[in-house]
Motif scaffolding. Structure first.
Motif, mmCIF file in Angstrom:
data_model
loop_
_atom_site.group_PDB
_atom_site.id
_atom_site.type_symbol
_atom_site.label_atom_id
_atom_site.label_comp_id
_atom_site.label_asym_id
_atom_site.label_seq_id
_atom_site.Cartn_x
_atom_site.Cartn_y
_atom_site.Cartn_z
ATOM 1 N N HIS A 1 -7.870 -42.070 -6.901
ATOM 2 C CA HIS A 1 -7.925 -42.029 -5.436
ATOM 3 C C HIS A 1 -8.468 -43.323 -4.835
ATOM 4 O O HIS A 1 -8.960 -43.322 -3.707
ATOM 5 C CB HIS A 1 -8.754 -40.826 -4.988
ATOM 6 C CG HIS A 1 -8.120 -39.529 -5.367
ATOM 7 N ND1 HIS A 1 -7.042 -38.999 -4.702
ATOM 8 C CD2 HIS A 1 -8.380 -38.691 -6.397
ATOM 9 C CE1 HIS A 1 -6.676 -37.881 -5.277
ATOM 10 N NE2 HIS A 1 -7.472 -37.663 -6.320
ATOM 11 N N GLN B 1 -8.143 -44.904 -0.944
ATOM 12 C CA GLN B 1 -7.830 -43.722 -0.142
ATOM 13 C C GLN B 1 -9.105 -43.218 0.526
ATOM 14 O O GLN B 1 -10.208 -43.437 0.031
ATOM 15 C CB GLN B 1 -7.256 -42.602 -1.018
ATOM 16 C CG GLN B 1 -5.919 -42.917 -1.622
ATOM 17 C CD GLN B 1 -5.417 -41.776 -2.503
ATOM 18 O OE1 GLN B 1 -5.933 -40.659 -2.472
ATOM 19 N NE2 GLN B 1 -4.403 -42.052 -3.291
ATOM 20 N N MET C 1 -8.973 -37.019 1.481
ATOM 21 C CA MET C 1 -8.745 -36.625 2.869
ATOM 22 C C MET C 1 -7.296 -36.958 3.227
ATOM 23 O O MET C 1 -6.747 -37.945 2.750
ATOM 24 C CB MET C 1 -9.700 -37.356 3.798
ATOM 25 C CG MET C 1 -11.155 -37.014 3.507
ATOM 26 S SD MET C 1 -12.320 -37.921 4.520
ATOM 27 C CE MET C 1 -12.046 -37.165 6.105
ATOM 28 N N PRO C 2 -6.682 -36.133 4.057
ATOM 29 C CA PRO C 2 -5.303 -36.418 4.456
ATOM 30 C C PRO C 2 -5.248 -37.698 5.287
ATOM 31 O O PRO C 2 -6.186 -37.998 6.022
ATOM 32 C CB PRO C 2 -4.890 -35.204 5.289
ATOM 33 C CG PRO C 2 -6.165 -34.571 5.727
ATOM 34 C CD PRO C 2 -7.204 -34.938 4.696
ATOM 35 N N PRO C 3 -4.147 -38.457 5.154
ATOM 36 C CA PRO C 3 -4.030 -39.684 5.962
ATOM 37 C C PRO C 3 -3.944 -39.332 7.445
ATOM 38 O O PRO C 3 -3.404 -38.285 7.813
ATOM 39 C CB PRO C 3 -2.727 -40.327 5.473
ATOM 40 C CG PRO C 3 -2.040 -39.283 4.668
ATOM 41 C CD PRO C 3 -3.027 -38.226 4.312
ATOM 42 N N HIS C 4 -4.504 -40.212 8.263
ATOM 43 C CA HIS C 4 -4.462 -39.999 9.726
ATOM 44 C C HIS C 4 -3.105 -40.444 10.235
ATOM 45 O O HIS C 4 -2.586 -41.495 9.849
ATOM 46 C CB HIS C 4 -5.554 -40.805 10.426
ATOM 47 C CG HIS C 4 -6.926 -40.376 10.038
ATOM 48 N ND1 HIS C 4 -7.457 -39.163 10.383
ATOM 49 C CD2 HIS C 4 -7.888 -40.998 9.302
ATOM 50 C CE1 HIS C 4 -8.680 -39.057 9.885
ATOM 51 N NE2 HIS C 4 -8.960 -40.159 9.238
ATOM 52 N N SER C 5 -2.531 -39.657 11.104
ATOM 53 C CA SER C 5 -1.240 -40.056 11.678
ATOM 54 C C SER C 5 -1.499 -40.925 12.898
ATOM 55 O O SER C 5 -2.435 -40.692 13.659
ATOM 56 C CB SER C 5 -0.423 -38.821 12.064
ATOM 57 O OG SER C 5 -1.120 -38.044 13.006
#
Length: 82
Positions: free
Chosen positions: A48, A51, A76-80
Motif C-alpha cells: 500500500h 496510498q 482508504m478509498p481514493p478521493h474523487s
C-alpha cells in the motif's frame, strides 16, 4: 496499557535494502509531518505504498527516535475530484 491512536496519511518508503526492496516506511500526514513506522512491518503494508491509509497503533521511543507501532491498518478509498 497505552491508548491506541488513529492516524491517516500517505504511506511512503524511506529506506531500502541493498537489493532495492523497501525496508522502512513512514506516514506523511496532512500537516506535513513524517512519522516513522516501527518494525517489524505488517506483511501487507508494503503493498500500500504511495496510498492513503488509516493506521491504529501506539508511539514508542526506543533509541531517541519516536516511531509509530502499527497494530492494524486499512487502505482508504481514493478521493474523487470533481
Amino acid at each position: 496499557m497505552e491508548q491506541e491512536i488513529y492516524l491517516t496519511g500517505l504511506l511512503i518508503p524511506v529506506d531500502w535494502s541493498g537489493n532495492g526492496s523497501v525496508k522502512a516506511v513512514a506516514l506523511a500526514t496532512a500537516d506535513e509531518k513524517e512519522i516513522p513506522i516501527g518494525g517489524p512491518l505488517h506483511p501487507n503494508i508494503i503493498g500500500h505504498l504511495r496510498q492513503q491509509v488509516a493506521l491504529w497503533g501506539t508511539f514508542e521511543d526506543p533509541i531517541g527516535q519516536t516511531v509509530f507501532n502499527v497494530n492494524r491498518f486499512h487502505p482508504m478509498p481514493p478521493h474523487s475530484v470533481e
